[in-house]
Scaffold this motif. Structure first.
Motif, PDB file in Angstrom:
ATOM      1  N   LYS A  70      72.756   2.420 -15.493  1.00 20.95           N
ATOM      2  CA  LYS A  70      73.625   1.378 -16.043  1.00 20.95           C
ATOM      3  C   LYS A  70      75.019   1.357 -15.417  1.00 20.95           C
TER       4      LYS A  70
ATOM      5  N   SER B 213      71.917  -0.840 -24.682  1.00 12.55           N
ATOM      6  CA  SER B 213      71.450  -2.149 -24.221  1.00 12.55           C
ATOM      7  C   SER B 213      71.114  -2.040 -22.728  1.00 12.55           C
TER       8      SER B 213
ATOM      9  N   ASN C  49      71.546  -3.551 -19.960  1.00 11.23           N
ATOM     10  CA  ASN C  49      72.334  -4.275 -18.969  1.00 11.23           C
ATOM     11  C   ASN C  49      73.109  -3.297 -18.104  1.00 11.23           C
TER      12      ASN C  49
ATOM     13  N   SER D  64      74.763  -8.091 -22.822  1.00 13.82           N
ATOM     14  CA  SER D  64      73.489  -7.451 -23.164  1.00 13.82           C
ATOM     15  C   SER D  64      72.332  -8.417 -22.923  1.00 13.82           C
TER      16      SER D  64
ATOM     17  N   GLU E 135      73.990  -6.901 -30.694  1.00 13.32           N
ATOM     18  CA  GLU E 135      73.636  -5.515 -30.976  1.00 13.32           C
ATOM     19  C   GLU E 135      73.829  -5.181 -32.459  1.00 13.32           C
TER      20      GLU E 135
ATOM     21  N   HIS F  49      83.696  -5.030 -22.327  1.00 17.36           N
ATOM     22  CA  HIS F  49      82.280  -5.399 -22.327  1.00 17.36           C
ATOM     23  C   HIS F  49      82.097  -6.880 -22.087  1.00 17.36           C
TER      24      HIS F  49
END
Ligand code: TXA
Ligand code: MG
Length: 351
Positions: A58, A145, A147, A153, A182, A238
């Motif tokens: 990630k 998640s 991504n 996500s 989420e 994020h």
């Protein structure tokens, strides 16, 4: 690495797929899978080396802990030091479901899974395939998640493919997720239970079960808060789209007028522009790429489409995105928490 694609129908995983996933987990590998919230990137949570691999796939900072997913409530006891009574009440009300609870961990859980913390986040997803994946892994799946760190996500398997193809062992395609944001994170290790990340399960829903709780100031005062959020992941920028995203809020005609004006100004300078709006107000906009995110009186449509729309704008390579705000009755806090972050808290208020 060759990433295997596994497609599930309504029957869920076939016996053959189940076995091949079990073998991947046994070998310390990574499998992306659907849940009711977003797609997760799973590894055996009790295998130190396996969960370490998640961070490199990630590009995730190593101090950002992972959520451990379980399929049976009693498995919670094997990885925690204590399970408070309120956790039992909460689990009874919301598990399986989009709720993550934080406990004191025991020695079975490696620090690579908890980002070096002595606490562990645990969730039981409400998704048939996710539960089968957890069983295949032996009961404990560490899964953030799925991504690349910093991207929205994934709510579709193709989002996972974009970010993870060639980096992980398998992707299970279970179609579009149900919720699209989420899970709610509730910390049970402090004096008073505290929400560290808003989600589908709201403060009101939790308080109806266990009484008054708190919300981390990093969420309620997000624009001004200079301290450290209690969920390490909440401090990172994020869900950042490649374009500059600005939220315009106020009465709907004034919002549309301002967004149309801003759009025309940027277009006159040669920039590409995008607009994110609700179905109800779509007809008020006329310029640039207009994306309808959902319907205000069905707020779940807005939650489910948010990340996909942000990803679509990344592909379209626009320079500026203007968005309406979506303070809907239940999920509004969760939706706006993600949208405000994506916007780096750039908000214009109009009368
Ligand atoms: O819905 C979800 O929760 C999805 C699906 C896949 O289950 N998972 C997910 O994981 O969103 P992730 O890694 O993207 O977000 C986990 C968040 C991060 O902000 C992390 O810092 C926080 O949970 N977290 C995990 N363990 C924690 C702990 N022990 N203490 C405080 N925060 C924790
Ligand atoms: Mg994440």
């Amino acid at each position: 690495m060759n990433t295997k694609m596994i497609i599930t129908g309504t029957e869920g995983l076939t016996k053959e797929d189940f076995n091949s996933i079990r073998d991947i987990f046994k070998g310390g590998g990574l499998v992306a899978f659907p849940t009711e919230t977003v797609y997760g990137l799973g590894a055996d949570a009790l295998n130190k080396d396996a969960s370490e691999k998640i961070y490199s796939a990630k590009g995730r900072p190593s101090d950002n802990p992972l959520i451990v997913h379980i399929a049976k409530f009693e498995d919670l006891y094997a990885i925690t030091k204590e399970v408070p009574d309120i956790a039992l009440q909460m689990a009874k009300a919301f598990w399986p479901g989009p709720l993550t609870m934080i406990f004191r961990k025991n020695e079975k859980v490696p620090y690579s899974t908890t980002g070096g913390l002595d606490t562990v986040a645990v969730r039981m997803p409400d998704h048939k395939t996710a539960l089968a994946v957890i069983e295949a892994a032996g009961g404990y799946v560490a899964a953030p998640s799925a991504n690349t760190s910093g991207r929205p996500s994934p709510t579709l398997a193709k989002h996972v493919y974009e970010d993870m193809n060639g980096k992980i062992d398998a992707i299970i395609d279970g179609g579009e997720v149900g919720i699209g944001l989420e899970s709610t994170i509730l910390d049970l290790t402090g004096e008073i239970p505290m929400i560290l990340r808003p989600g589908y399960i709201t403060k009101k829903m939790i308080e109806a079960v266990i009484g008054p709780i708190a919300i981390d100031r990093a969420i309620t005062d997000a624009a001004d808060f200079k301290g450290k959020p209690k969920a390490p992941g909440m401090k990172y920028k994020h869900y950042a789209p490649k374009a500059s995203l600005v939220i315009v809020e106020g009465n709907k005609e004034a919002v549309a007028d301002r967004i149309n004006l801003l759009t025309m100004e940027k277009q006159a300078l040669g920039f590409g522009t995008g607009i994110i709006c609700a179905e109800e107000t779509q007809s008020l906009y006329g310029n640039g790429i207009i994306k309808c995110i959902g319907t205000r009186n069905k707020e779940e449509t807005i939650a489910r489409n948010l990340y996909a729309v942000l990803r679509e704008f990344d592909e379209l390579k626009v320079d500026y995105i203007y968005s309406e705000s979506f303070y809907t009755p239940n999920m509004g806090n969760a939706i706006m928490n993600r949208l405000l972050k994506a916007a780096g808290h750039q908000v214009i208020t109009v009368e």
